[in-house]
Write a protein that holds these residues in place. Sequence first.
Motif, short mmCIF file in Angstrom:
data_model
loop_
_atom_site.label_atom_id
_atom_site.label_comp_id
_atom_site.label_asym_id
_atom_site.label_seq_id
_atom_site.Cartn_x
_atom_site.Cartn_y
_atom_site.Cartn_z
N ALA A 239 0.83 -1.21 0.00
CA ALA A 239 0.00 0.00 0.00
C ALA A 239 0.87 1.26 0.00
CB ALA A 239 -0.93 -0.01 1.21
N GLU A 242 2.16 1.74 -3.53
CA GLU A 242 1.09 2.24 -4.40
C GLU A 242 0.77 3.70 -4.09
OE1 GLU A 242 -1.41 -1.91 -5.11
OE2 GLU A 242 -1.85 -0.65 -3.36
N ARG A 243 0.85 4.10 -2.84
CA ARG A 243 0.57 5.49 -2.46
C ARG A 243 1.57 6.44 -3.12
NH1 ARG A 243 0.34 4.61 2.40
NH2 ARG A 243 2.46 5.15 3.05
N ARG A 244 2.82 6.03 -3.19
CA ARG A 244 3.82 6.89 -3.85
C ARG A 244 3.51 7.05 -5.34
NH1 ARG A 244 7.36 4.26 -0.08
NH2 ARG A 244 8.01 2.67 -1.57
N ARG A 246 0.46 7.09 -6.64
CA ARG A 246 -0.69 8.00 -6.74
C ARG A 246 -0.28 9.44 -6.43
NH1 ARG A 246 -3.08 3.39 -4.01
NH2 ARG A 246 -4.38 2.23 -5.51
N GLU A 247 0.64 9.61 -5.48
CA GLU A 247 1.11 10.96 -5.15
C GLU A 247 1.81 11.61 -6.34
OE1 GLU A 247 3.52 10.22 -1.77
OE2 GLU A 247 1.84 10.19 -0.34
#
Length: 490
Positions: A239, A242-244, A246-247
């Motif tokens: 997660a 994946e967050r990086r 989306r950022e």
Amino acid sequence: MTTRALREPSTTDQHLYATDIPARLDRLPWTRFHTLLVLALGITWLLDGLEVTLAGSVSGALKDSPVLRMSNTEVGLAGGAYIAGAVLGALLFGWLTDRLGRRRLFFVTLALYIGATAATAFSWNLESFLLLRFLTGAGIGGEYTAINSTIQEFTPARFRGWVDLTINGTFWLGAALGALGSVVLLDPALVGGELGWRLCFGIGALLGLFIVPMRLWIPESPRWLMIHNQPQKAERIVAGIERRYRERGIELPPIDRPPLHLHARDPTPLREVFHSLFVDHRRRALVGLTLLSAQAFFYNAIFFTYALVLTDFYAVPSEDVGWYVLPFALGNFCGPLLLGRLFDVVGRRIMISGTYLVSGVLLTLSGYLFQQQLIDVTQQTIAWMVIFFFASAAASSAYLTVAETFPLEIRALAIAVFYAFGTGLGGLLGPTLFGALIETGERSNVLYGYLVGAGLMIAAAWVQARWGAAAERQPLEQVARPLSQVRDRR
């Protein structure tokens, strides 16, 4: 969370859970995250190339050393000690990597390497030199198991072949670094003599110290965590990755396959490991053993004694050997780099068998020209460049094969077992045999060694063509079903 329990554990039933972590890792676009991961971990092959090249490039200085006074056979024996250490280190650390985790072990093995190669510079007799070369090899052998498994488990399936071959090809960047270092440090006008070869072994220690901070940010393999009953921790790591994405505004593709259903289990006992390797997957075991044995003999026999051929048969001064290693290293690096993508596009079976076959045939031809004294040292170097352009891709594909064709729970130990068997059969015998053949001073005897190496490569090509797995672009869990995967959920 996308990792979820299927039902609550009880006193009679193991905890079952579903996870889509492998599919999420495989769907990721290639970004800076993967590049930094490859650089921080893949540098292991550069270190191995550095060590092997130094052993060959300083062989003349080792023979001239007033402390060591090594013969050609003892130079070959030193190569064998390094390989023996790599074999035993791979087995020990491979077993620990599957039990204790990838991340923990790639720090342990790096520390062993740094300490042993630095200590080699202070060798006081032949026995101490052999022991420290053995320990250096143990560190590198352990690195292979921890690093190979980590990189493959993070790399998206569609890139796995090319990435793995290219990383293995960086062995030859290390070879070039070792060659340049030896040229400078063995030059009598600069350092030379006893101090020169000792300083050469400090190069690897300094490089290893530089690597340590590069690895601090790398997380544990989520695939390892999910099969060791730590799905929540694996979920947090994926997660976060994946967050990086989306950022940075990178859209992730949809997940294209159903989740895996796994059950928690204790560490895999050795009995089950060997049953899986040599009973359930015995055909793959034969392929892996054949590929690694052939390339180990082919490479170690020739490269560990490369400098001896140049000095004994072509009268190249020992301090100039490094200049001949550079073009040799260039051919070896370009092979996996330029051919690697074809292993994902054309396919494993065709490319692996083809590169093994071409390597064997070309070595036979060049060996004959060498024996007949039809080529000079420049032409010999060019011939080796061409041969090892293909052989380097072939050798790299052997490591790719054993790393991707066995279950996740035993991947590091599988790499270790086949690396140990293959390298033990091919790597220990090769340098010692070739050192003795060169010692005779007869080109015909050296040709016999070349023919053995060529024959092994051609035989390996046939085995791969007949029984090799078509693993290109396939998820690791489809190439080899995890031992913890639920087979019947009724």
